[in-house]
Scaffold this motif. Structure first.
Motif, short mmCIF file in Angstrom:
data_model
loop_
_atom_site.label_atom_id
_atom_site.label_comp_id
_atom_site.label_asym_id
_atom_site.label_seq_id
_atom_site.Cartn_x
_atom_site.Cartn_y
_atom_site.Cartn_z
N PRO A 97 3.49 6.52 26.30
CA PRO A 97 3.64 7.15 25.09
C PRO A 97 3.38 8.73 25.57
O PRO A 97 2.30 9.14 25.36
N SER A 98 4.39 9.28 25.42
CA SER A 98 4.60 10.89 25.92
C SER A 98 5.86 11.32 25.26
O SER A 98 7.11 10.81 25.34
N VAL A 99 5.94 12.67 24.92
CA VAL A 99 6.87 13.26 24.27
C VAL A 99 7.14 14.29 25.33
O VAL A 99 6.15 14.98 25.54
N PRO A 100 8.37 14.94 25.54
CA PRO A 100 8.59 16.13 26.13
C PRO A 100 7.90 17.32 25.34
O PRO A 100 7.76 17.28 24.33
N VAL A 101 8.00 18.65 26.45
CA VAL A 101 6.91 19.66 25.82
C VAL A 101 8.28 20.46 25.43
O VAL A 101 9.23 20.92 26.06
N PHE A 102 8.02 20.76 24.09
CA PHE A 102 9.06 21.55 23.28
C PHE A 102 8.36 23.14 23.32
O PHE A 102 7.19 23.23 23.11
N PRO A 103 9.26 24.01 22.87
CA PRO A 103 8.80 25.42 22.48
C PRO A 103 7.74 25.52 21.76
O PRO A 103 7.66 24.80 20.61
N PRO A 104 6.90 26.40 21.61
CA PRO A 104 5.66 26.51 20.93
C PRO A 104 6.24 26.79 19.34
O PRO A 104 7.33 27.15 19.14
N GLY A 105 5.68 26.14 18.39
CA GLY A 105 5.89 26.03 16.90
C GLY A 105 6.77 25.25 16.78
O GLY A 105 7.18 24.87 15.38
N PHE A 106 7.04 24.11 17.59
CA PHE A 106 8.17 23.30 17.43
C PHE A 106 7.53 22.08 16.37
O PHE A 106 6.22 21.88 16.25
N ALA B 243 1.66 9.67 21.53
CA ALA B 243 2.61 10.37 22.30
C ALA B 243 2.06 11.89 21.85
O ALA B 243 1.85 12.41 22.58
N LEU B 244 1.92 11.96 20.60
CA LEU B 244 1.83 13.38 19.84
C LEU B 244 0.23 13.73 20.13
O LEU B 244 0.09 14.83 20.39
N ALA B 245 -0.54 12.87 20.35
CA ALA B 245 -1.85 13.09 20.66
C ALA B 245 -2.00 13.53 21.87
O ALA B 245 -2.92 14.29 22.26
N ALA B 246 -1.42 13.12 22.79
CA ALA B 246 -1.55 13.12 24.07
C ALA B 246 -0.71 14.56 24.51
O ALA B 246 -0.98 15.09 25.69
N ARG B 247 -0.03 15.33 23.78
CA ARG B 247 0.64 16.67 23.90
C ARG B 247 -0.48 17.61 24.31
O ARG B 247 -1.53 17.69 23.73
N GLY B 248 -0.21 18.24 25.44
CA GLY B 248 -1.13 19.28 26.00
C GLY B 248 -2.45 18.74 26.51
O GLY B 248 -3.20 19.49 27.00
N ALA B 249 -2.44 17.37 26.67
CA ALA B 249 -3.60 16.72 27.33
C ALA B 249 -3.52 16.83 28.83
O ALA B 249 -2.36 17.15 29.35
#
Ligand code: FCB
Length: 457
Positions: A18-27, A451-457
């Motif tokens: 569960p991971s999503v690519p890193v998109f630009p800020p504000g996505f 996946a969304l929770a893991a963003r920036g983790a």
């Protein structure tokens, strides 16, 4: 011809973590639904073309209706909680024009918007997702120029009520499908088979879009888009007849709906076929600047000249196509297919977006993916996890290649009434048991949430 490969013939790769690519800020991450497909509560609104169409025997494959659907009008709080718990930023829903015409009809959207705001989810309403009021249809529907003006008045009514809390708006959903499926080949409401005489329906919807953009701007809105369906068209071969048929299809599905909005003109050869009440001023209205451009992506289409094995006059992707069409979609083989029979081709998503950027250059507004998803039955849905993972990576590749993408909405939050397919297709992250209305988050819901929770983790 080779039969399409069934999903079961292809060895299953391991499930992506569960991971999503890193998109630009504000996505902006979101999930989408539409009024007719989920709301139920038909007695509290005016009838629409879809009610009339559904009532005709044989129109909807499982004979079902959207009378109850997901009973969302009664259960919206539970549904908003599911959106909130998923951890997305935004919820795309549609406002039902026939509900707004009924006394007190806007009250429901008032409550829905309040609930979304209270739960920290950004409301993103679409003003028209196919459910033309029957009374408007009887007065000429989208074949009539007047409907564009009536639509803009309705848009003004809705924004006057919700505009204090809703800042982002979508005018139309997929005018291509309303034109082609609804009016050219009669597979969707209102079920007309006008073939190329359906083209005014495209023009009047686009005019309605432009007039609605102006009505929203007049109410102070600064965040407006349209949701158009697009997909790359592949020619069946390099033979000139196939290439020509594919080009023609590309014009009908893609350029007819994007060129006028983005460039302020119709593709060559199409403008002459459009109603000519005021062509110059109409195109000026249609190309009223939008703040972003919504893309609904599902699949590429392989197209050849008519007359081949699986040529026109046949069943295709659940549709019956008339034999007079100057192109013939062909089966795409070698990819998994969804329960809807649609090929799963993530790389075509990158190709589409990069191709749009090449075609329109700096004229292309920032892109928001307003729909992307797949039909698979069952609460355990590894296919949807693979679909989402593959398409998000493909989307990220488009960003790496210079496409300005600002958001992504999964179609759909929950299983729902899938138009002429009835309840046979299952697009939801959440399963609906229609007998009990029990909501059960599927494996894909948990995957996306993690996946969304893991963003920036
Ligand atoms: C899109 C529609 C949406 C849903 C999905 C599967 O064309 O906008 O309502 O039917 O397809």
């Amino acid at each position: 011809m080779i039969a399409p490969m069934a999903a079961s013939d292809i060895p299953s790769p391991p499930l992506p973590s569960p991971s999503v690519p890193v998109f630009p800020p504000g996505f902006l991450w979101g999930v989408a639904t539409s009024a007719h497909q989920i709301e139920g509560a038909v007695a509290a609104r005016e009838p629409s073309v879809w009610d009339a169409f559904t009532a005709e025997p044989g129109r909807v494959k499982d004979g079902s209706t959207a009378e109850v659907a997901c009973d969302h009008v009664a259960r919206y709080r539970e549904d908003v909680a599911l959106v909130r718990d998923l951890g997305v930023d935004a919820y795309r829903f549609s406002v039902s024009w026939p509900r707004v015409l009924a006394p007190g009809g806007l009250d429901f959207y008032d409550r829905l918007v309040d609930e979304l705001c209270a739960q920290g989810v950004r409301p993103v309403p679409t003003l028209f997702h196919w459910d033309t009021p029957l009374a408007v249809e009887e007065a000429g529907g989208w074949q009539s120029r007047d409907t564009a003006f009536r639509f803009a008045e309705y848009a003004a009514t809705v924004v006057a009520r919700l505009g204090d809390r809703v800042t982002r708006w979508i005018t139309l959903n997929e005018p291509a499908e309303v034109t082609l499926l609804g009016h050219a080949i009669g597979e969707h409401a209102p079920g007309r088979k006008l073939l190329f005489d359906a083209l005014p329906v495209a023009h009047h919807q686009l005019l309605g879009h432009g007039l609605a953009v102006r009505a929203l701007r007049a109410a102070g809105v600064r965040d407006i888009g349209i949701a158009n369906s697009h997909g790359p068209t592949w020619a069946a071969s390099e033979e000139p007849a196939d290439a020509e048929a594919a080009d023609f299809y590309d014009v009908l599905l893609n350029r007819l709906f994007c060129d006028p909005v983005v460039l302020g003109r119709y593709p060559e050869g199409i403008g002459e076929l459009m109603p000519s009440a005021d062509p110059v001023e109409d195109l000026r209205i249609i190309s009223s600047p939008v703040d972003w451009y919504g893309v609904n992506y599902y699949q590429p289409t392989l197209v050849g000249a008519p007359g081949g094995d699986s040529g026109a006059g046949t069943e295709f992707g659940g549709l019956t196509l008339p034999s007079e069409l100057p192109f013939a979609p062909r089966e795409i083989t070698g990819y998994p297919v969804t329960d809807h029979g649609w090929p799963v081709v993530p790389e075509a998503f990158t190709e589409l977006l990069v191709g749009m950027r090449e075609r329109y250059g700096d004229r292309l507004p920032p892109i928001v993916v307003t729909e992307n998803g797949c039909s698979h039955d069952g609460v355990s849905d590894p296919e949807r996890i693979r679909f989402l993972d593959g398409h998000l990576r493909a989307l990220h590749r488009a960003v790496e290649q210079g496409v300005d993408v600002r958001g992504y909405f999964v179609w759909s939050l929950m299983d729902n009434f899938e138009w002429a397919e009835g309840y046979r297709q299952h697009y939801g992250l959440v399963h609906i048991d229609y007998a009990t209305q029990r909501r059960t988050p599927k494996a894909s819901y948990h995957w996306l949430r993690d996946a969304l929770a893991a963003r920036g983790a």
